[in-house]
Design a protein around this motif. Structure first.
Motif, PDB file in Angstrom:
ATOM      1  N   ASN A   1      -9.078   6.950   4.370  1.00  0.00           N
ATOM      2  CA  ASN A   1      -9.962   6.895   3.203  1.00  0.00           C
ATOM      3  C   ASN A   1      -9.557   5.824   2.184  1.00  0.00           C
ATOM      4  OD1 ASN A   1      -7.673   8.069   2.158  1.00  0.00           O
ATOM      5  ND2 ASN A   1      -8.713   9.832   1.263  1.00  0.00           N
ATOM      6  N   ARG A   2      -8.446   5.158   2.450  1.00  0.00           N
ATOM      7  CA  ARG A   2      -8.011   4.079   1.560  1.00  0.00           C
ATOM      8  C   ARG A   2      -8.462   2.707   2.073  1.00  0.00           C
ATOM      9  NH1 ARG A   2      -1.792   4.341   0.788  1.00  0.00           N
ATOM     10  NH2 ARG A   2      -2.307   2.736  -0.764  1.00  0.00           N
ATOM     11  N   LEU A   3      -9.157   2.687   3.188  1.00  0.00           N
ATOM     12  CA  LEU A   3      -9.498   1.426   3.828  1.00  0.00           C
ATOM     13  C   LEU A   3     -10.983   1.345   4.150  1.00  0.00           C
ATOM     14  CD1 LEU A   3      -6.529   1.469   6.352  1.00  0.00           C
ATOM     15  CD2 LEU A   3      -6.711  -0.083   4.392  1.00  0.00           C
ATOM     16  N   THR A   4     -11.590   0.226   3.843  1.00  0.00           N
ATOM     17  CA  THR A   4     -12.941  -0.101   4.306  1.00  0.00           C
ATOM     18  C   THR A   4     -12.880  -1.499   4.884  1.00  0.00           C
ATOM     19  OG1 THR A   4     -13.547  -0.990   2.138  1.00  0.00           O
ATOM     20  CG2 THR A   4     -14.067   1.333   2.573  1.00  0.00           C
TER      21      THR A   4
ATOM     22  N   ILE B   1      -8.689  -5.644  -3.358  1.00  0.00           N
ATOM     23  CA  ILE B   1      -8.465  -4.342  -3.995  1.00  0.00           C
ATOM     24  C   ILE B   1      -9.790  -3.845  -4.570  1.00  0.00           C
ATOM     25  CG2 ILE B   1      -7.270  -3.113  -5.840  1.00  0.00           C
ATOM     26  CD1 ILE B   1      -4.983  -5.118  -5.544  1.00  0.00           C
TER      27      ILE B   1
ATOM     28  N   ILE C   1      -1.225   4.378   6.824  1.00  0.00           N
ATOM     29  CA  ILE C   1      -2.152   4.317   5.697  1.00  0.00           C
ATOM     30  C   ILE C   1      -3.339   5.238   5.979  1.00  0.00           C
ATOM     31  CG2 ILE C   1      -3.619   2.841   4.290  1.00  0.00           C
ATOM     32  CD1 ILE C   1      -0.583   2.348   4.033  1.00  0.00           C
TER      33      ILE C   1
ATOM     34  N   LYS D   1      -2.235   5.014  -4.382  1.00  0.00           N
ATOM     35  CA  LYS D   1      -3.620   5.178  -4.831  1.00  0.00           C
ATOM     36  C   LYS D   1      -4.437   3.898  -4.686  1.00  0.00           C
ATOM     37  CE  LYS D   1      -2.604   8.903  -8.090  1.00  0.00           C
ATOM     38  NZ  LYS D   1      -2.725   9.370  -9.496  1.00  0.00           N
TER      39      LYS D   1
ATOM     40  N   MET E   1       0.825  -1.210   0.000  1.00  0.00           N
ATOM     41  CA  MET E   1       0.000   0.000   0.000  1.00  0.00           C
ATOM     42  C   MET E   1       0.858   1.258   0.000  1.00  0.00           C
ATOM     43  SD  MET E   1      -3.367  -0.895   2.280  1.00  0.00           S
ATOM     44  CE  MET E   1      -4.290   0.433   1.467  1.00  0.00           C
TER      45      MET E   1
ATOM     46  N   LYS F   1      -6.633   1.136  -2.951  1.00  0.00           N
ATOM     47  CA  LYS F   1      -7.576   1.052  -1.838  1.00  0.00           C
ATOM     48  C   LYS F   1      -8.014  -0.396  -1.667  1.00  0.00           C
ATOM     49  CE  LYS F   1      -9.438   5.727  -2.568  1.00  0.00           C
ATOM     50  NZ  LYS F   1     -10.672   6.531  -2.814  1.00  0.00           N
ATOM     51  N   ILE F   2      -8.215  -0.805  -0.402  1.00  0.00           N
ATOM     52  CA  ILE F   2      -8.595  -2.191  -0.151  1.00  0.00           C
ATOM     53  C   ILE F   2      -9.772  -2.266   0.813  1.00  0.00           C
ATOM     54  CG2 ILE F   2      -6.272  -3.075  -0.558  1.00  0.00           C
ATOM     55  CD1 ILE F   2      -5.983  -3.405   2.457  1.00  0.00           C
ATOM     56  N   ASP F   3     -10.480  -3.372   0.712  1.00  0.00           N
ATOM     57  CA  ASP F   3     -11.585  -3.683   1.618  1.00  0.00           C
ATOM     58  C   ASP F   3     -11.164  -4.882   2.464  1.00  0.00           C
ATOM     59  OD1 ASP F   3     -14.225  -3.564   2.706  1.00  0.00           O
ATOM     60  OD2 ASP F   3     -14.762  -5.276   1.450  1.00  0.00           O
TER      61      ASP F   3
END
Length: 645
Positions: free
Chosen positions: A604-607, A641, A601, A563, A558, A565-567
Motif C-alpha cells: 500500500n506504500r507503492l503505486t 514521493i 516494503i 510512512k 523507505m 509512499k512513492i509512485d
C-alpha cells in the motif's frame, strides 16, 4: 676555506619537514527526526553493508571517514575499493596507505606507497637533481631581476653578512681586527671578524664603516646580527665566548653560538647566550619572523638532515624560548642550508649548496605559508647567484633595495658585500581564485573550509570562505595542487589543479552537494539520491544487478521513513511501437514495485505507472539515429514521493 664557512661551522639551516596534517570536516551528527532530511552517507553505508559493491560508493565512504580522521573506519572502505578495482587515482593510494598504517599493516602500507610514488613519479628520498634536470632553464627564467653593484664598504679582508638597523647597515668584517697582537682563527689563519656599522644614506649609498659597540665585539668572531623593530634587542653570532670564558667541544674546538643583547641608556648590555646553544654543536645566523615571534637560525645540532640545516624557535611573551624545530626536508638537504632572512612579504631567503644551482652557495627563496609550511623553493637566479658562493641576502620590500655577500670574481677581499636593487618580482606569479557554490541552486556558500594541498597531499594552507563564497591562494607556477572544500551538511569534495608555468590567475569553482537533502511530496528520490537511471536492458523488464544496487538506496530510505509512499514511473526508449512501449514500461514499473515488496516494503506504500516513450530525456525519437548509450538514458524509472504521513 672562508670565514663564512667557519661562522657556518657547517651551519646550513634546516627546513621543516612538511608533515601531513589530518584534514577534517564538521560531522553532521545531529539526529534528524523529521521526514524532510536524508543522510546520503548513512544511506550508502546501509546499502554497502548488504554486500552491494559500487566503486563511487566505496570512494565516498572511505573519504567521509578519512576527512574526519577516522582512519581505521576509512580503511575498511578503501580496502573494499581496491578489492573491487585496483586501478585508482594516485590520491587514493596515498589515503589507503595512511589508513593501513593506522591498522598497523605496515608492509602493505609500504607497498601501496611504492605504487603511489610510481604513479606520481615523486620520491622525496631521491636527489633534487633527478626531479629538476631542467634547473638551468628554471634559473634562467628567474634571472635578470636585480641590478647589483659593489656596496662601497668592502676591505681587502672578509666582509659579509649585513643587516638593517635604523638608518644603518651592520655587517661583519675582518678589516682591522689584527694589529700588533694579531688574533687569527687557526682553521683559516685569517683575522677574526667583528661587527661594523655604516650609515645608510638617502641615496642608498653607505657611509664610512665604524666599529660597532665594544661590548658586543670580542676577541673572537662576531657576525650576522638581527635587530627587533624597536631597536631594543639584538641577536647575533659569536664563537663560544662569554664573560672572558671560552667554551670548547670534546675536540677542543670553539664552535658558534647565538647571543642576545639589550639596548639600555644608549648602550648594548646584558649579553646572554640563548638556552638552546651547546658546546657540542653550532648555532648561527639569526633572523626574525615578520611578527618577531620566531627566530630562524642555522645549526648542525642533533636531528640535522645535512651538514647544516635551518631551524626556527618560538619566542614566548616572557622572552623565553620553546624547543627549536627543524624546518624539514622541504627546505633542508644533505648539504648546507644557511643564512636565513625573512622579508616583510614573509618570504624566506636562504643560501644552499644542496639544491640545483650555478655553483657553490646559491640564494633561494620560498614563501612561508600561514601554517608555517613551505611551497616550492626557487633559485632567485643571476646576477645574485654566480658560480661562486652567494649568501646573506637581505632586502627592504619598500625600497626594493638590499645587500648580499659573495666571493665571486672581481671582488676586493675574500668575501664582499654587494648592493642590490630588485627591478621585478619572480617572473612567474600565480593566484588561485575560486568560489564555492551549492549544487542545487548554484548559490555561493560562506563558511566553507578550503584546504590547499600539494601533489603529495600535504596540507599547505587553509582558509574559510567569506559571505561571497570566494577564496584565493598564492601558488607556484608549473605545479600540481589539490583543493579540498568542506562544509557542514555537505559532502567534502577534492579537485586536482594544475598551475601553468606562466604569470596569471586560475579560476576554480567548487560545487558542493548537500549531504543532508530536503525532500517532500513531489520529490524524485532518484535525483535526491543521485540515481541517474534505473537501467533495463532493451525489451526487458527484469531488474539488472546494477539497478538492484540503485534500488537498495530507495529501499533504505523507505525503511527509514515507514510512512513515506512513492509512485514508480517507468519509461522506455523510442524503439518499438508506442503501444508496445506502454506495455513494456508498465511491466517495468510492476517489476520495480515487486522488487521493493519482496524486500520488505508494504504494497500500500507503492503505486506505479508506465509512460512508454512519451517522456524521452533526449531527442532519440522515432527515425532519429542514436547510439545505444543514448537510447539507454531513456530506459529509466523515477520515484516520486506522493505522501509522507
Amino acid at each position: 676555506m672562508k670565514i663564512k664557512y667557519i661562522l657556518s661551522a657547517i651551519l646550513v639551516l634546516v627546513v621543516l619537514k612538511g608533515s601531513a596534517q589530518k584534514a577534517s570536516q564538521n560531522k553532521a551528527d545531529k539526529e534528524y527526526t523529521q521526514y524532510a532530511y536524508i543522510d546520503a552517507i548513512e544511506t550508502y553505508e546501509k546499502v554497502a553493508e548488504k554486500g552491494y559493491k559500487n566503486e563511487e560508493m566505496f570512494q565516498r565512504l572511505g573519504n567521509a571517514y578519512y576527512f574526519n580522521g577516522e582512519l581505521i573506519k576509512a580503511a575498511k572502505w578503501y580496502d573494499a575499493l581496491f578489492a573491487m578495482n585496483a586501478e585508482q587515482e594516485p590520491e587514493y593510494y596515498y589515503r589507503y596507505a595512511q589508513t593501513l598504517k593506522a591498522t598497523e599493516d605496515y608492509p602493505k602500507a609500504d607497498k601501496t606507497l611504492e605504487t603511489f610514488n610510481k604513479k606520481i613519479k615523486t620520491d622525496k628520498r631521491g636527489i633534487l637533481f633527478e626531479n629538476n634536470k631542467n634547473y638551468l632553464e628554471q634559473i634562467k627564467a628567474n634571472s635578470g631581476r636585480f641590478e647589483i653593484a659593489n656596496a662601497g664598504i668592502n676591505s681587502t679582508q672578509t666582509d659579509y653578512g649585513s643587516t638593517f638597523y635604523n638608518n644603518k647597515v651592520i655587517f661583519a668584517s675582518a678589516r682591522d681586527t689584527g694589529g700588533i697582537a694579531k688574533k687569527t682563527f687557526k682553521w683559516t689563519n685569517k683575522s677574526f671578524t667583528n661587527l661594523y656599522s655604516a650609515e645608510l644614506k638617502a641615496d642608498g649609498t653607505l657611509g664610512k664603516p665604524e666599529r660597532f659597540e665594544k661590548k658586543i665585539n670580542s676577541k673572537f668572531n662576531e657576525s650576522t646580527p638581527v635587530f627587533t623593530k624597536d631597536g631594543k634587542t639584538m641577536y647575533f653570532t659569536r664563537n663560544n665566548y662569554l664573560d672572558g670564558k671560552r667554551g670548547k667541544d670534546d675536540q677542543k674546538i670553539t664552535l658558534l653560538k647565538l647571543y642576545k643583547a639589550e639596548f639600555l641608556n644608549g648602550k648594548w648590555i646584558n649579553i646572554t647566550e640563548l638556552p638552546f646553544n651547546s658546546d657540542r654543536y653550532s648555532t648561527a645566523h639569526p633572523a626574525l619572523s615578520v611578527d618577531e615571534k620566531k627566530l630562524y637560525f642555522a645549526s648542525d645540532m642533533p636531528g640535522t638532515l645535512g651538514q647544516s640545516d635551518l631551524y626556527s624557535v618560538t619566542i614566548n611573551s616572557d622572552g623565553s624560548f620553546d624547543t627549536p624545530k627543524n624546518l624539514g626536508a622541504a627546505i633542508n638537504t644533505e648539504g648546507r642550508e644557511t643564512f636565513p632572512f625573512i622579508s616583510a612579504d614573509n618570504e624566506l631567503y636562504f643560501a644552499s649548496d644542496g639544491r640545483p644551482g650555478l655553483g657553490g652557495l646559491d640564494v633561494f627563496v620560498v614563501t612561508i605559508n600561514n601554517n608555517d609550511s613551505f611551497p616550492e623553493v626557487q633559485n632567485i637566479g643571476a646576477p645574485i647567484n654566480s658560480n661562486k658562493d652567494d649568501f646573506a641576502f637581505i632586502i627592504n620590500n619598500e625600497t626594493k633595495e638590499g645587500f648580499f655577500s659573495s666571493n665571486r670574481e672581481g671582488g676586493i677581499g675574500n668575501d664582499d658585500i654587494y648592493k642590490l636593487t630588485e627591478t621585478r618580482k619572480l617572473l612567474c606569479e600565480q593566484k588561485l581564485k575560486a568560489i564555492v557554490v551549492d549544487q542545487e541552486n548554484n548559490k555561493v556558500l560562506d563558511n566553507a573550509k578550503i584546504t590547499l594541498l600539494d601533489e603529495e597531499f600535504k596540507i599547505i594552507d587553509e582558509v574559510v570562505t567569506g559571505v561571497d563564497g570566494s577564496y584565493s591562494f598564492t601558488v607556484n607556477c608549473n605545479a600540481t595542487y589539490h583543493v579540498r572544500a568542506a562544509k557542514q551538511d555537505y559532502e567534502t569534495k577534492e579537485i586536482p589543479v594544475i598551475i601553468k608555468a606562466e604569470t596569471g590567475e586560475k579560476s576554480l569553482t567548487i560545487v558542493l552537494e548537500k549531504r543532508i537533502k530536503t525532500i517532500g511530496v513531489g520529490t524524485d528520490l532518484a535525483k535526491t539520491l543521485n540515481i541517474p537511471i534505473i537501467y533495463f536492458d532493451l525489451d526487458k523488464s527484469y531488474i539488472r544487478k546494477d539497478a538492484a544496487f540503485e534500488l537498495e538506496k530507495i529501499l533504505a530510505v523507505m525503511k527509514q521513513y515507514p510512512k513515506l509512499k512513492i509512485d514508480v514511473r517507468s519509461h522506455t526508449d523510442s524503439r518499438q511501437t508506442a503501444a508496445y512501449n506502454i506495455a513494456l514500461s508498465n511491466r517495468r514499473a510492476k517489476a520495480t514495485i515487486q522488487w521493493l515488496i519482496k524486500n520488505g516494503i508494504a504494497p500500500n506504500r507503492l503505486t506505479g505507472t508506465g509512460y512508454g516513450e512519451s517522456q524521452l530525456r533526449n531527442n532519440c525519437s522515432d527515425g532519429v539515429d542514436c547510439t545505444e548509450s543514448e537510447h539507454q538514458l531513456n530506459r529509466r524509472s523515477e520515484f516520486i514521493i506522493i505522501a509522507m504521513e
